[in-house]
Design a protein around this motif. Sequence first.
Motif, short mmCIF file in Angstrom:
data_model
loop_
_atom_site.label_atom_id
_atom_site.label_comp_id
_atom_site.label_asym_id
_atom_site.label_seq_id
_atom_site.Cartn_x
_atom_site.Cartn_y
_atom_site.Cartn_z
N ARG A 16 -8.21 2.19 -1.27
CA ARG A 16 -7.16 1.74 -0.35
C ARG A 16 -5.83 2.44 -0.65
NH1 ARG A 16 -8.17 -4.61 0.86
NH2 ARG A 16 -10.42 -4.45 0.84
N ASN A 17 -5.59 2.71 -1.91
CA ASN A 17 -4.35 3.38 -2.30
C ASN A 17 -4.48 4.89 -2.23
OD1 ASN A 17 -3.39 0.80 -2.97
ND2 ASN A 17 -4.21 0.97 -5.02
N GLY A 54 -1.03 3.58 -13.22
CA GLY A 54 -0.55 2.25 -12.87
C GLY A 54 -0.58 2.00 -11.37
N SER A 55 -0.22 3.00 -10.60
CA SER A 55 -0.24 2.84 -9.14
C SER A 55 -1.66 2.91 -8.58
CB SER A 55 0.61 3.93 -8.47
OG SER A 55 1.96 3.76 -8.82
N THR A 56 -2.53 3.68 -9.21
CA THR A 56 -3.90 3.84 -8.72
C THR A 56 -4.73 2.58 -8.95
OG1 THR A 56 -3.79 6.19 -9.18
CG2 THR A 56 -5.97 5.27 -8.79
N ILE A 57 -4.70 2.06 -10.18
CA ILE A 57 -5.58 0.93 -10.48
C ILE A 57 -4.81 -0.34 -10.79
CG2 ILE A 57 -7.45 2.38 -11.30
CD1 ILE A 57 -6.58 1.74 -14.16
N GLY A 58 -3.51 -0.33 -10.60
CA GLY A 58 -2.69 -1.48 -10.95
C GLY A 58 -2.58 -2.53 -9.87
N SER A 59 -3.56 -2.61 -8.99
CA SER A 59 -3.52 -3.63 -7.95
C SER A 59 -4.83 -4.40 -7.95
CB SER A 59 -3.29 -2.99 -6.58
OG SER A 59 -4.46 -2.33 -6.14
N GLN A 60 -4.88 -5.44 -7.14
CA GLN A 60 -6.09 -6.24 -7.03
C GLN A 60 -7.11 -5.59 -6.10
OE1 GLN A 60 -4.73 -10.01 -5.64
NE2 GLN A 60 -3.48 -10.39 -7.44
N GLN A 61 -6.75 -4.52 -5.44
CA GLN A 61 -7.61 -3.87 -4.47
C GLN A 61 -8.40 -2.74 -5.11
OE1 GLN A 61 -7.69 -5.41 -1.79
NE2 GLN A 61 -5.79 -6.53 -1.85
N PRO A 62 -9.59 -2.44 -4.55
CA PRO A 62 -10.31 -1.25 -5.00
C PRO A 62 -9.46 0.00 -4.77
CG PRO A 62 -11.73 -2.67 -3.69
CD PRO A 62 -10.34 -3.21 -3.57
N ILE A 66 0.84 -1.20 0.00
CA ILE A 66 0.00 0.00 0.00
C ILE A 66 0.88 1.25 0.00
CG2 ILE A 66 -1.68 1.33 1.33
CD1 ILE A 66 -2.80 -1.34 2.33
N LEU A 67 1.90 1.24 0.83
CA LEU A 67 2.82 2.38 0.88
C LEU A 67 3.51 2.59 -0.46
CD1 LEU A 67 4.03 4.57 2.68
CD2 LEU A 67 5.81 2.95 3.31
N GLN A 68 3.93 1.50 -1.07
CA GLN A 68 4.60 1.58 -2.37
C GLN A 68 3.66 2.14 -3.44
OE1 GLN A 68 5.78 -2.22 -3.90
NE2 GLN A 68 7.36 -1.35 -5.21
N ARG A 69 2.42 1.66 -3.46
CA ARG A 69 1.45 2.16 -4.45
C ARG A 69 1.12 3.62 -4.20
NH1 ARG A 69 -0.90 -3.29 -4.02
NH2 ARG A 69 -2.19 -2.51 -2.33
N ALA A 70 0.90 3.99 -2.93
CA ALA A 70 0.58 5.38 -2.61
C ALA A 70 1.76 6.30 -2.96
CB ALA A 70 0.23 5.52 -1.13
N TYR A 71 2.97 5.84 -2.67
CA TYR A 71 4.14 6.64 -3.01
C TYR A 71 4.28 6.76 -4.53
CZ TYR A 71 8.69 8.76 -2.36
OH TYR A 71 9.74 9.64 -2.37
#
Length: 182
Positions: free
Chosen positions: A44-45, A33-41, A12-17
Amino acid sequence: TWQFRGEDELLILQRAYGIVEGIRQLDLRAFVGSTIGSQQPPARNVLVIPFVYALKNQEIALRIPGIILWIATIGIAMRIARILANRQAGLWTGMFLGFSGLFSITVLHVAAWYVFWIMVFILHLTRHPVEPLDCNKGGRKYFYYGNAYLFLATLYFTSAAPMAVLYNCYYLILSLKENKVS
């Protein structure tokens, strides 16, 4: 469960950063990529961005939003209890929730956003019970507010989506009953 897959403070910290750096450098690819590039809604980021921006890569940056939302949730729960019962019930509810051990600076509050918006939705329903959409008392406006609260909860946990479907089905059934052909 599948909703916690990939749920880790460092991720989460890595994506937010990454989102913060994408904004700083005006790099659309890094931002998206950082905003929507994860499996989470996305909430959270996105929720931790101001704190990551201000506090950099510190662990506390991930926990402050949860603490703020939990405090707000206690206030909303107190208000709901006061509406449904009385002021004393509101105070007891706030005390029990506040001292329950759910709130700690050492715990990442993965559900704080979700619980906050669900509690706002419940407060909305206690203040404005479901009524037909054609009602002059603001039925349509309150219908849209309820959907907005559930949508915001879905941005954090997708398990709010079935609640939104059931909420809309209830309004649909209520509208069909109101518009019966005789």
